[in-house]
Design an enzyme around this catalytic site. Structure first.
Site, PDB file in Angstrom:
ATOM      1  N   SER A 246      24.536  55.127  36.218  1.00  0.00           N
ATOM      2  CA  SER A 246      23.598  54.049  36.521  1.00  0.00           C
ATOM      3  C   SER A 246      22.303  54.594  37.104  1.00  0.00           C
ATOM      4  O   SER A 246      22.270  55.674  37.704  1.00  0.00           O
ATOM      5  CB  SER A 246      24.231  53.068  37.516  1.00  0.00           C
ATOM      6  OG  SER A 246      24.345  53.663  38.794  1.00  0.00           O
ATOM      7  N   GLU A 267      20.472  61.035  32.601  1.00  0.00           N
ATOM      8  CA  GLU A 267      20.541  60.096  31.480  1.00  0.00           C
ATOM      9  C   GLU A 267      21.120  58.816  32.070  1.00  0.00           C
ATOM     10  O   GLU A 267      22.324  58.695  32.246  1.00  0.00           O
ATOM     11  CB  GLU A 267      21.404  60.674  30.351  1.00  0.00           C
ATOM     12  CG  GLU A 267      21.104  60.082  28.977  1.00  0.00           C
ATOM     13  CD  GLU A 267      21.651  58.678  28.820  1.00  0.00           C
ATOM     14  OE1 GLU A 267      20.849  57.714  28.890  1.00  0.00           O
ATOM     15  OE2 GLU A 267      22.860  58.531  28.654  1.00  0.00           O
ATOM     16  N   CYS A 301      24.951  52.512  27.099  1.00  0.00           N
ATOM     17  CA  CYS A 301      23.601  52.563  27.674  1.00  0.00           C
ATOM     18  C   CYS A 301      22.572  52.147  26.633  1.00  0.00           C
ATOM     19  O   CYS A 301      21.466  51.722  26.982  1.00  0.00           O
ATOM     20  CB  CYS A 301      23.295  53.961  28.206  1.00  0.00           C
ATOM     21  SG  CYS A 301      23.512  55.288  27.008  1.00  0.00           S
ATOM     22  N   GLU A 398      19.847  45.183  34.038  1.00  0.00           N
ATOM     23  CA  GLU A 398      20.807  45.762  33.091  1.00  0.00           C
ATOM     24  C   GLU A 398      22.222  45.357  33.493  1.00  0.00           C
ATOM     25  O   GLU A 398      22.777  45.861  34.463  1.00  0.00           O
ATOM     26  CB  GLU A 398      20.705  47.291  33.069  1.00  0.00           C
ATOM     27  CG  GLU A 398      21.647  47.902  32.037  1.00  0.00           C
ATOM     28  CD  GLU A 398      21.831  49.408  32.186  1.00  0.00           C
ATOM     29  OE1 GLU A 398      22.297  50.031  31.234  1.00  0.00           O
ATOM     30  OE2 GLU A 398      21.527  49.946  33.266  1.00  0.00           O
TER      31      GLU A 398
END
Length: 510
Positions: A246, A267, A301, A398
């Site tokens: 995250s 990432e 993701c 998100e």
């Protein structure tokens, strides 16, 4: 759970592969005792096994052995390291269905996706084999006579790899295969909820290494939680820390690594958009949007979380998409007919319900889905929400769940700006036949994401291209292109092969 050979030297025997994890089949209720994590099956919330977590003392021992193993590994020529990575790929091929089943059992993604994830590791091993014979630096023209100017690339040393629950095999593979052919040792900490997968993959790798008379500690594993992750981030012996997870946790990791002037590869999250113009081929749009939003139950993701539709086609696309959603086959992830499985944890179900409620409060209308499915496990309905403004707080959040926010737009310029206004910058897609628009989308005023697609969805990526994103996605790149450079250190080398010593600015010492 510690997997490292008792011998740090070359030729460690198979027995040295491991003080392996303590696994207790079935396990009990709850999270286990101190230092023990119980793994649950997301499809029914039944316990699978209990895994003893590593202590900080275990971690310290593992780092020391990994650093010793690096001394052996770094001396092996890169093409020979590539040959060993090739064998790792072959060993994974032999176990691909078993590992795919384990991914389904422990993570919850459907079987074909579990197998596909292992296949990604296999593919990146193949890619790394070729790369092992291609790594090199340029020979640059020197301005001084009798001098040579070259770039030399060397391994950084020990690469720490922290991976997330949603891709418990592939992300480690992207990092480890490239890091290994570059000459690095690896220390892996997977997600505590997918420890069985981490142990299984590491045991396969350890056997290949030791069959080649290489210490298994070249690829070490420590199972643990935040204490181990924090130790890795703060540890100056971690020459590179690759973190996938995250944005919130990634920011903490970045600060800890930067505080010691370390190197990190991040990432992190994505709030990815698909933009559909009125000239788009809807035969491509509907399955693309469905797969990108619903695949892995919205736990990628690269999942599509925002769908921008030009006003003239909005109602038609929503109707067709809702019809397609109704046909999604929901069931056990290891059933070959299933297209959509459970969320990973009970906490994810709560997060899903909270997001749906927030969307309603902020003016959204639930077209389909929005509820928990009445069956064992962590199943929720794939959900479409319309009517929200592009800047609604929930749209900019998100949510790691299968919720798709469908939004209207009028003009190209405004929707490109809306794509870029979220904090993350991972993946993005447009659907159009307009050639000029395509190149504007790819250009400096187009998408600001690391992955920019045309007429394909946001999810999925090829291992030959660098994977990662900008802004709050972290800026890291994994797998293809020149991402290998992140796992190495660069030296600019000047060699004087003459008998003269020309000095800068023409200075002369008499």
């Amino acid at each position: 759970a510690l997997l490292a050979p008792t011998s740090g030297g070359q030729g460690a025997g198979r027995e040295g592969a491991g003080q392996a994890a303590t696994l207790e089949a079935g396990g009990g209720g709850g999270g286990g005792g101190r230092g023990v994590v119980t793994t649950y099956c997301p499809a029914n919330n039944e316990p699978i096994a209990s895994v003893r977590q590593a202590s900080l003392e275990d971690y310290e021992e593992t780092v020391k052995k990994a650093k010793e193993a690096w001394k052996v590994w770094a001396d092996i020529p890169a093409p020979k390291r590539g040959e060993i990575v090739r064998q790792i790929g072959d060993a994974l091929r032999q176990k691909i269905k078993v590992l795919g089943s384990l991914v389904s059992l422990e993570m919850g993604k459907i079987f074909v996706e579990g197998v596909g994830e292992v296949q990604e590791y296999v593919d990146v091993c193949d890619y790394a084999v070729g790369l092992s014979r291609m790594i090199g630096g340029p020979i640059l023209p020197s301005e001084r006579p009798g001098h040579a100017l070259i770039e030399q690339w060397n391994p950084v040393g020990l690469v720490g790899i922290i991976t997330a629950f949603n891709f418990p095999v592939a992300v480690y593979g992207w990092n480890s295969a490239i890091a290994m052919i570059c000459g690095n040792a690896c220390l892996w900490k997977g997600a505590p909820t997918t420890s069985l997968i981490s142990v299984a993959v590491t045991k396969i790798i350890a056997k290949v290494l030791e069959d080649n008379r290489v210490p298994g500690a070249v690829c070490s594993l420590v199972c643990g939680g935040a204490d181990i992750g924090t130790a890795m981030a703060r540890d100056e012996r971690m020459d590179l820390l690759s973190f996938t997870g995250s944005t919130k946790v990634g920011k903490q990791v970045a600060l800890m690594v930067q505080e010691r002037f370390g190197r990190s590869l991040l990432e992190l999250g994505g709030n990815n958009a698909i933009i559909v113009f009125e000239d788009a081929d809807l035969n491509l749009v509907i399955p693309s949007a469905l797969f990108a939003a619903v695949g892995t139950a919205g736990q990628r993701c690269t999942t599509a979380r925002r769908l921008f539709l030009q006003e003239s086609i909005h109602d038609e696309v929503v109707a067709k998409l809702a019809k397609a959603y109704a046909q999604v086959r929901i069931g056990d992830p290891w059933d070959s007919d299933t297209l959509y499985g459970p969320l990973h944890t009970k906490e994810a179900v709560k997060m899903f319900l909270d997001a749906v409620e927030q969307a309603k409060q902020q003016g959204g209308s639930v077209v389909c889905g929005g509820k928990v499915i009445n069956r064992p496990g962590n199943y929720v309905e794939p959900t479409i929400v319309t009517g929200l403004p592009h800047n609604a707080p929930i749209v900019h959040t998100e949510t790691f769940a299968p919720i798709l926010y469908v939004l209207k737009f009028k003009e190209e310029e405004e929707v490109f700006a809306w794509n870029n206004e979220v904090k993350q910058g991972l993946s993005s897609s447009i659907f159009t036949k307009d050639l000029g628009r395509i190149f504007r989308w790819l250009g400096p005023k187009g998408s600001d994401c690391g992955i920019v697609n045309v007429n394909i969805p946001t999810s999925g990526a090829e291992i030959g291209g660098a994977f990662g994103g900008e802004k709050h996605t972290g800026g890291g790149r994994e797998s293809g292109s020149d991402s290998w450079k992140l796992y190495m250190r660069r030296s600019t080398c000047t060699i004087n092969y003459s008998k003269n010593l020309p000095l800068a600015q023409g200075i002369k010492f008499q």
